[in-house]
Design a protein around this motif. Structure first.
Motif, PDB file in Angstrom:
ATOM      1  N   LYS A 151      46.600 -20.231  32.869  1.00  0.00           N
ATOM      2  CA  LYS A 151      46.254 -21.695  33.548  1.00  0.00           C
ATOM      3  C   LYS A 151      47.018 -22.849  33.842  1.00  0.00           C
ATOM      4  CE  LYS A 151      48.927 -22.984  28.988  1.00  0.00           C
ATOM      5  NZ  LYS A 151      49.328 -22.113  28.772  1.00  0.00           N
ATOM      6  N   GLU A 187      54.831 -18.187  30.988  1.00  0.00           N
ATOM      7  CA  GLU A 187      54.674 -18.835  29.751  1.00  0.00           C
ATOM      8  C   GLU A 187      55.188 -20.797  30.501  1.00  0.00           C
ATOM      9  OE1 GLU A 187      53.005 -17.757  27.803  1.00  0.00           O
ATOM     10  OE2 GLU A 187      53.993 -15.718  27.955  1.00  0.00           O
ATOM     11  N   GLU A 196      53.989 -24.593  28.897  1.00  0.00           N
ATOM     12  CA  GLU A 196      53.300 -25.375  27.377  1.00  0.00           C
ATOM     13  C   GLU A 196      54.156 -27.162  27.608  1.00  0.00           C
ATOM     14  OE1 GLU A 196      55.518 -23.592  25.517  1.00  0.00           O
ATOM     15  OE2 GLU A 196      54.581 -21.959  25.797  1.00  0.00           O
ATOM     16  N   ASP A 239      51.093 -30.244  23.887  1.00  0.00           N
ATOM     17  CA  ASP A 239      50.760 -29.187  23.708  1.00  0.00           C
ATOM     18  C   ASP A 239      51.258 -27.834  22.410  1.00  0.00           C
ATOM     19  OD1 ASP A 239      48.076 -29.666  25.046  1.00  0.00           O
ATOM     20  OD2 ASP A 239      48.778 -28.775  26.558  1.00  0.00           O
ATOM     21  N   ILE A 240      52.530 -28.891  22.338  1.00  0.00           N
ATOM     22  CA  ILE A 240      53.508 -27.866  21.108  1.00  0.00           C
ATOM     23  C   ILE A 240      52.952 -27.624  19.930  1.00  0.00           C
ATOM     24  CG2 ILE A 240      55.802 -27.638  21.547  1.00  0.00           C
ATOM     25  CD1 ILE A 240      56.407 -27.937  24.071  1.00  0.00           C
ATOM     26  N   ASP A 241      53.398 -27.055  19.562  1.00  0.00           N
ATOM     27  CA  ASP A 241      53.127 -27.201  17.885  1.00  0.00           C
ATOM     28  C   ASP A 241      54.817 -27.200  17.660  1.00  0.00           C
ATOM     29  OD1 ASP A 241      53.141 -25.846  15.634  1.00  0.00           O
ATOM     30  OD2 ASP A 241      51.849 -25.012  15.838  1.00  0.00           O
ATOM     31  N   ARG A 268      55.441 -24.258  14.606  1.00  0.00           N
ATOM     32  CA  ARG A 268      55.521 -22.423  14.910  1.00  0.00           C
ATOM     33  C   ARG A 268      56.756 -22.530  16.446  1.00  0.00           C
ATOM     34  NH1 ARG A 268      51.077 -20.210  19.277  1.00  0.00           N
ATOM     35  NH2 ARG A 268      52.325 -18.255  20.320  1.00  0.00           N
ATOM     36  N   ALA A 269      56.920 -23.185  16.753  1.00  0.00           N
ATOM     37  CA  ALA A 269      58.186 -23.118  17.323  1.00  0.00           C
ATOM     38  C   ALA A 269      59.697 -23.030  16.138  1.00  0.00           C
ATOM     39  CB  ALA A 269      58.675 -24.425  18.615  1.00  0.00           C
ATOM     40  N   ARG A 324      63.129 -17.359  12.696  1.00  0.00           N
ATOM     41  CA  ARG A 324      63.307 -16.054  13.017  1.00  0.00           C
ATOM     42  C   ARG A 324      64.250 -15.730  13.605  1.00  0.00           C
ATOM     43  NH1 ARG A 324      57.843 -16.221  13.062  1.00  0.00           N
ATOM     44  NH2 ARG A 324      57.340 -16.008  15.683  1.00  0.00           N
ATOM     45  N   ARG A 374      64.111 -19.452  24.025  1.00  0.00           N
ATOM     46  CA  ARG A 374      62.044 -20.056  24.775  1.00  0.00           C
ATOM     47  C   ARG A 374      62.084 -20.782  22.917  1.00  0.00           C
ATOM     48  NH1 ARG A 374      60.961 -14.709  25.272  1.00  0.00           N
ATOM     49  NH2 ARG A 374      60.029 -14.747  22.933  1.00  0.00           N
ATOM     50  N   ARG A 392      60.780 -25.162  23.369  1.00  0.00           N
ATOM     51  CA  ARG A 392      60.194 -26.006  23.009  1.00  0.00           C
ATOM     52  C   ARG A 392      60.199 -26.962  22.075  1.00  0.00           C
ATOM     53  NH1 ARG A 392      57.359 -19.613  22.650  1.00  0.00           N
ATOM     54  NH2 ARG A 392      56.732 -20.072  24.546  1.00  0.00           N
TER      55      ARG A 392
HETATM   56  P1  ATP Z   1      55.946 -17.038  19.055  1.00  0.00           P
HETATM   57  O1  ATP Z   1      57.157 -16.144  18.183  1.00  0.00           O
HETATM   58  O2  ATP Z   1      55.991 -18.524  18.154  1.00  0.00           O
HETATM   59  O3  ATP Z   1      54.348 -16.648  18.654  1.00  0.00           O
HETATM   60  P2  ATP Z   1      56.747 -16.662  21.831  1.00  0.00           P
HETATM   61  O4  ATP Z   1      57.998 -17.213  21.999  1.00  0.00           O
HETATM   62  O5  ATP Z   1      57.062 -14.905  20.683  1.00  0.00           O
HETATM   63  O6  ATP Z   1      56.093 -17.409  20.186  1.00  0.00           O
HETATM   64  P3  ATP Z   1      55.512 -16.169  23.422  1.00  0.00           P
HETATM   65  O7  ATP Z   1      55.410 -15.158  23.988  1.00  0.00           O
HETATM   66  O8  ATP Z   1      56.428 -16.504  24.416  1.00  0.00           O
HETATM   67  O9  ATP Z   1      55.758 -16.874  22.160  1.00  0.00           O
HETATM   68  O10 ATP Z   1      54.013 -17.099  24.547  1.00  0.00           O
HETATM   69  C1  ATP Z   1      52.998 -16.879  23.891  1.00  0.00           C
HETATM   70  C2  ATP Z   1      51.664 -18.031  23.970  1.00  0.00           C
HETATM   71  O11 ATP Z   1      52.004 -18.930  22.576  1.00  0.00           O
HETATM   72  C3  ATP Z   1      51.478 -18.611  25.461  1.00  0.00           C
HETATM   73  O12 ATP Z   1      50.369 -18.769  25.799  1.00  0.00           O
HETATM   74  C4  ATP Z   1      53.003 -19.797  24.748  1.00  0.00           C
HETATM   75  O13 ATP Z   1      52.416 -20.918  26.203  1.00  0.00           O
HETATM   76  C5  ATP Z   1      52.560 -19.573  23.520  1.00  0.00           C
HETATM   77  N1  ATP Z   1      53.312 -20.722  22.357  1.00  0.00           N
HETATM   78  C6  ATP Z   1      54.466 -19.813  21.922  1.00  0.00           C
HETATM   79  N2  ATP Z   1      54.850 -20.728  21.112  1.00  0.00           N
HETATM   80  C7  ATP Z   1      54.616 -22.037  21.197  1.00  0.00           C
HETATM   81  C8  ATP Z   1      54.527 -23.142  20.609  1.00  0.00           C
HETATM   82  N3  ATP Z   1      55.386 -23.574  19.962  1.00  0.00           N
HETATM   83  N4  ATP Z   1      53.709 -24.196  21.119  1.00  0.00           N
HETATM   84  C9  ATP Z   1      52.575 -24.015  21.656  1.00  0.00           C
HETATM   85  N5  ATP Z   1      52.434 -22.584  22.007  1.00  0.00           N
HETATM   86  C10 ATP Z   1      52.990 -21.657  21.874  1.00  0.00           C
END
Ligand code: ATP
Length: 145
Positions: free
Chosen positions: A16, A84, A86, A90-92, A95-96, A102, A125, A129
Motif C-alpha cells: 500500500k 510495514e 501505518e 489507522d493504528i488500532d 491491538r498494539a 503478549r 513494533r 505503534r
Molecule cells: P499483531 O500481533 O497485533 O498482529 P504484529 O507486530 O505481529 O502485530 P505485523 O506483522 O507487524 O503485526 O503486521 C501485520 C499487519 O497488520 C500489517 O499490515 C500491519 O500494518 C498491520 N498492523 C499490525 N498491528 C497493527 C495495529 N496495531 N494497528 C493497525 N494495523 C496493524
C-alpha cells in the motif's frame, strides 16, 4: 541558490501507499538512529529500522509507525519503502497494546522455545505503534484547545 522549502515524500509498503505529499521536514528512524531530512538534503540510501516517522506538511505534524526497509533521499523526493507502515490514524491502539503485553509475557516466561530476538522486535513494533497513536491523539487535543 536558495534551498527549496518543501520536498516530496512517499511512504510505501509492498502492498500500500501510506503517504504521498509535499512536506517541510521529516524525521526518520534509520537503523543507525533518528535522521532529520530537510528540503535540499544530500542524496543518500540508508536502512529503515523500527520506530516512528514524523513529518510536517503545511505546519501540521503527522506520524507513521514503521518497521524495516529503505530510506532513499533523492534531489526532488524522499522515498521510504517500509516492510510495514501505518499512519497514526489507522493504528488500532488496543491491538498494539495487546501485542506488547503478549510479547512481554513471552519474554518474561523463561520458556526456552521462545524466539527472544523476534519477540523483542515485536515489543519494539508495538511500542512504536502505541507512541504514534498516542502522539496523534495528543496533537489533536492540542489543536482543539
Ligand atoms: P499483531 O500481533 O497485533 O498482529 P504484529 O507486530 O505481529 O502485530 P505485523 O506483522 O507487524 O503485526 O503486521 C501485520 C499487519 O497488520 C500489517 O499490515 C500491519 O500494518 C498491520 N498492523 C499490525 N498491528 C497493527 C495495529 N496495531 N494497528 C493497525 N494495523 C496493524
Amino acid at each position: 541558490m536558495a534551498l527549496p522549502e518543501k520536498i516530496h515524500l512517499e511512504i510505501v509498503t509492498p502492498d500500500k501507499q501510506v503517504y504521498s505529499g509535499n512536506v517541510e521536514s521529516i524525521l526518520v528512524p534509520a537503523q543507525t538512529g533518528y535522521m532529520g531530512i530537510l528540503p535540499g538534503h544530500a542524496p543518500l540510501l540508508a536502512e529503515l529500522g523500527i520506530g516512528d516517522i514524523e513529518f510536517t506538511a503545511d505546519g501540521v505534524t503527522e506520524c507513521v509507525a514503521c518497521s524495516w526497509g529503505f530510506i532513499e533521499v533523492l534531489p526532488d523526493r524522499v522515498v521510504l519503502l517500509a516492510q510495514e507502515a501505518e499512519l497514526s490514524s489507522d493504528i488500532d491502539l488496543k491491538r498494539a497494546e495487546e501485542a506488547k503485553a503478549r510479547a512481554e509475557k513471552l519474554l518474561a516466561s523463561g520458556d526456552p522455545d521462545v524466539d527472544y530476538a523476534a519477540t523483542e522486535l515485536a515489543v519494539l513494533r508495538a511500542m512504536s505503534r502505541i507512541n504514534a497513536a498516542k502522539s496523534a491523539t495528543a496533537r489533536q487535543t492540542m489543536r482543539k484547545s
